[in-house]
Design a protein around this motif. Sequence first.
Motif, PDB file in Angstrom:
ATOM      1  N   ARG A  90       0.940  -1.322   0.004  1.00  0.00           N
ATOM      2  CA  ARG A  90       0.020   0.010   0.054  1.00  0.00           C
ATOM      3  C   ARG A  90       0.867   1.185   0.150  1.00  0.00           C
ATOM      4  O   ARG A  90       1.975   1.250   0.621  1.00  0.00           O
ATOM      5  CB  ARG A  90      -0.954   0.045   1.295  1.00  0.00           C
ATOM      6  N   GLN A  91       0.545   2.166  -0.448  1.00  0.00           N
ATOM      7  CA  GLN A  91       0.925   3.675  -0.593  1.00  0.00           C
ATOM      8  C   GLN A  91       0.079   4.757  -0.177  1.00  0.00           C
ATOM      9  O   GLN A  91      -0.761   4.942  -0.810  1.00  0.00           O
ATOM     10  CB  GLN A  91       1.738   3.897  -2.007  1.00  0.00           C
ATOM     11  N   GLY A  92       0.259   5.091   1.178  1.00  0.00           N
ATOM     12  CA  GLY A  92      -0.620   6.393   1.376  1.00  0.00           C
ATOM     13  C   GLY A  92      -0.346   7.638   0.959  1.00  0.00           C
ATOM     14  O   GLY A  92       1.119   7.821   0.298  1.00  0.00           O
ATOM     15  N   PRO A  93      -0.874   8.781   0.833  1.00  0.00           N
ATOM     16  CA  PRO A  93      -0.463  10.058   0.517  1.00  0.00           C
ATOM     17  C   PRO A  93       0.752  10.489   0.933  1.00  0.00           C
ATOM     18  O   PRO A  93       0.786  10.762   2.391  1.00  0.00           O
ATOM     19  CB  PRO A  93      -1.876  10.915   1.040  1.00  0.00           C
ATOM     20  N   GLY A  94       1.756  10.602   0.273  1.00  0.00           N
ATOM     21  CA  GLY A  94       2.890  11.310   0.625  1.00  0.00           C
ATOM     22  C   GLY A  94       3.871  10.439   1.210  1.00  0.00           C
ATOM     23  O   GLY A  94       4.891  10.608   1.759  1.00  0.00           O
ATOM     24  N   LYS A  95       3.729   9.187   1.019  1.00  0.00           N
ATOM     25  CA  LYS A  95       4.293   7.908   1.806  1.00  0.00           C
ATOM     26  C   LYS A  95       5.101   7.001   0.666  1.00  0.00           C
ATOM     27  O   LYS A  95       4.257   6.864  -0.401  1.00  0.00           O
ATOM     28  CB  LYS A  95       3.572   7.121   2.774  1.00  0.00           C
ATOM     29  N   GLU A  96       5.788   6.239   1.145  1.00  0.00           N
ATOM     30  CA  GLU A  96       6.626   5.250   0.406  1.00  0.00           C
ATOM     31  C   GLU A  96       5.658   4.006   0.322  1.00  0.00           C
ATOM     32  O   GLU A  96       4.795   3.810   1.046  1.00  0.00           O
ATOM     33  CB  GLU A  96       8.069   4.826   0.823  1.00  0.00           C
ATOM     34  N   ARG A  97       5.780   3.303  -0.712  1.00  0.00           N
ATOM     35  CA  ARG A  97       5.084   2.241  -0.876  1.00  0.00           C
ATOM     36  C   ARG A  97       5.449   0.950   0.316  1.00  0.00           C
ATOM     37  O   ARG A  97       6.683   0.947   0.662  1.00  0.00           O
ATOM     38  CB  ARG A  97       5.532   1.220  -2.099  1.00  0.00           C
ATOM     39  N   GLU A  98       4.571   0.465   0.837  1.00  0.00           N
ATOM     40  CA  GLU A  98       4.844  -0.378   2.295  1.00  0.00           C
ATOM     41  C   GLU A  98       4.150  -1.697   2.036  1.00  0.00           C
ATOM     42  O   GLU A  98       3.274  -1.870   1.799  1.00  0.00           O
ATOM     43  CB  GLU A  98       4.039   0.557   3.437  1.00  0.00           C
ATOM     44  N   PHE A  99       5.128  -2.524   2.296  1.00  0.00           N
ATOM     45  CA  PHE A  99       4.644  -4.134   2.280  1.00  0.00           C
ATOM     46  C   PHE A  99       3.464  -4.270   3.354  1.00  0.00           C
ATOM     47  O   PHE A  99       3.570  -3.900   4.458  1.00  0.00           O
ATOM     48  CB  PHE A  99       5.947  -4.932   2.470  1.00  0.00           C
ATOM     49  N   VAL A 100       2.405  -4.750   2.822  1.00  0.00           N
ATOM     50  CA  VAL A 100       1.233  -5.316   3.568  1.00  0.00           C
ATOM     51  C   VAL A 100       1.229  -6.987   3.972  1.00  0.00           C
ATOM     52  O   VAL A 100       1.266  -7.218   5.212  1.00  0.00           O
ATOM     53  CB  VAL A 100       0.015  -4.774   3.156  1.00  0.00           C
ATOM     54  N   ALA A 101       1.428  -7.640   3.077  1.00  0.00           N
ATOM     55  CA  ALA A 101       1.271  -8.928   3.200  1.00  0.00           C
ATOM     56  C   ALA A 101       1.597  -9.953   2.010  1.00  0.00           C
ATOM     57  O   ALA A 101       1.412  -9.246   1.045  1.00  0.00           O
ATOM     58  CB  ALA A 101      -0.314  -9.594   3.586  1.00  0.00           C
TER      59      ALA A 101
END
Length: 123
Positions: free
Chosen positions: A37-48
Amino acid sequence: VQLQASGGGLVQAGGSLRLSCAASGRTERAYIMSWFRQGPGKEREFVAGIVRTGVRKYYGDSVKGRFTISRVNGENTVYLQMNSLEPEDTGVFFCAAAYRGVLPTQAWQFDYWGQGTQVTVSS
């Protein structure tokens, strides 16, 4: 490998959503399928992530106990059940696949990406 993500939407905090990711093409190369997932202004983050057999699953720390990834045998589809959603979960969720690796969690380790689906959690 082509990946098609769906199931995003708007939900209130505490609610649930289920995302789907359908793989097509050379699906034998989708050995590990994952969600980022990638939140506003954030880096892409591993979820599952989940390995082909469906036996091994692994999660990012921020979603443990709330999200569940699953993969039905014989189907090239991965699901992400998201419960107890929080406003901090808001973002674009991407489906990704890797044809090799040992429980990869970094975006660069994945070979194929879907188009993303928006999840918005209101407070």
